[in-house]
Scaffold this active site. Structure first.
Site, PDB file in Angstrom:
ATOM      1  CE1 TYR A  64      -3.800   2.353   0.509  1.00 28.64           C
ATOM      2  CE2 TYR A  64      -2.523   3.244   2.332  1.00 28.64           C
ATOM      3  CZ  TYR A  64      -3.584   3.331   1.461  1.00 28.64           C
ATOM      4  OH  TYR A  64      -4.428   4.405   1.536  1.00 28.64           O
ATOM      5  CE  LYS A 122      -3.581   5.466  -1.620  1.00 25.33           C
ATOM      6  NZ  LYS A 122      -4.563   6.205  -2.487  1.00 25.33           N
TER       7      LYS A 122
END
Length: 253
Positions: free
Chosen positions: A147, A151
């Site tokens: 993740y 990002k």
């Protein structure tokens, strides 16, 4: 009575059927914008939001959805790239297929929506793109390798896009929420062995001692999308309760 600050502007919010996206879509509409929501399922959207079903992993689907939205609204001024999916684990824990799946939504989904919207944004006098990034892009969080990588790419893309489209009058910024009280976090907590303890741990790592609310992130997005932020581009706005920048001393017992 003063004119709403987004009156006459037209916005598209990806992933706008729930969580931060839904709060953003509602707020943009409340401030006067015509708002369309792009998501896999938009059947439960409240008026006056317009729904357009599309899969961000399918380029043709995205192009058709953006073109239809621009035609219905008479143009496009604001794109909010909010859609994204989560992932847990260290760098060892997710296989190649999961890495491809998360990047396909979180990074390439943003790319697909942006390149489909750019021809319409170039015709706007108040063009803005706002990307939903994350504290995970700027702080090392445990069990968030995949993740965080996705990002981090969103943060870098925001800067590159802001530079590329500066002379076209298109501003590009992002918001970096801390741990937000959203359906994804609810699912994460429900899967924990001790949901109450896990929530307490997430709250404790934020200096404010609580999770970020979706409407607080929406307010930041609405500001960056508005003409009031005409001199703001290439910026990342933390909405994280001080998680990134503050190092408060522990309270004395």
């Amino acid at each position: 009575m003063s004119t709403p600050e987004l009156q006459g502007l037209r916005a598209l919010v990806t992933g706008g059927a729930s969580g931060i996206g839904a709060a953003t879509a509602r707020l943009l509409a409340a401030r006067g914008a015509q708002v369309a929501v792009l998501d896999l399922d938009t059947t439960s959207l409240p008026a006056p939001l317009r729904g357009v079903n599309a899969d961000l992993t399918d380029d043709a689907s995205v192009r058709d959805a953006v073109a239809d939205t621009a035609q219905q609204l008479g143009g496009l001024d604001i794109l909010v790239n909010n859609a994204g999916i989560g992932a847990q684990g260290t760098v060892e824990d997710n296989d190649d297929a999961e890495w491809h799946r998360v990047f396909d939504v979180n990074v390439l989904g943003l790319v697909r929506a942006s390149r489909a919207a750019l021809p319409h944004l170039r015709r706007s006098a108040h063009a803005a793109i706002v990307n939903t990034c994350s504290i995970a892009a700027t702080a090392g969080l445990p069990q968030r390798a995949l993740y965080s990588a996705s990002k981090g790419a969103v943060l870098s893309l925001t800067l590159a896009m802001a530079a590329d489209h500066l002379r076209e009058g298109i501003r590009v910024n992002c918001v970096n929420p801390g741990t937000a009280d959203t359906p994804w976090i609810d699912r994460l907590l429900n899967a924990a062995e001790d949901p109450a303890a896990e929530r307490a741990a997430l709250e404790a790592r934020q200096p404010t001692g609580r999770l970020v609310r979706a409407d607080e992130v929406a307010a930041a997005i609405a500001y960056l999308a508005s003409p009031a932020a005409a001199s703001v581009t290439g910026a990342s706005l933390a909405v994280d309760g001080g998680m990134q920048g503050l190092r408060p001393r522990p309270e004395q017992g």
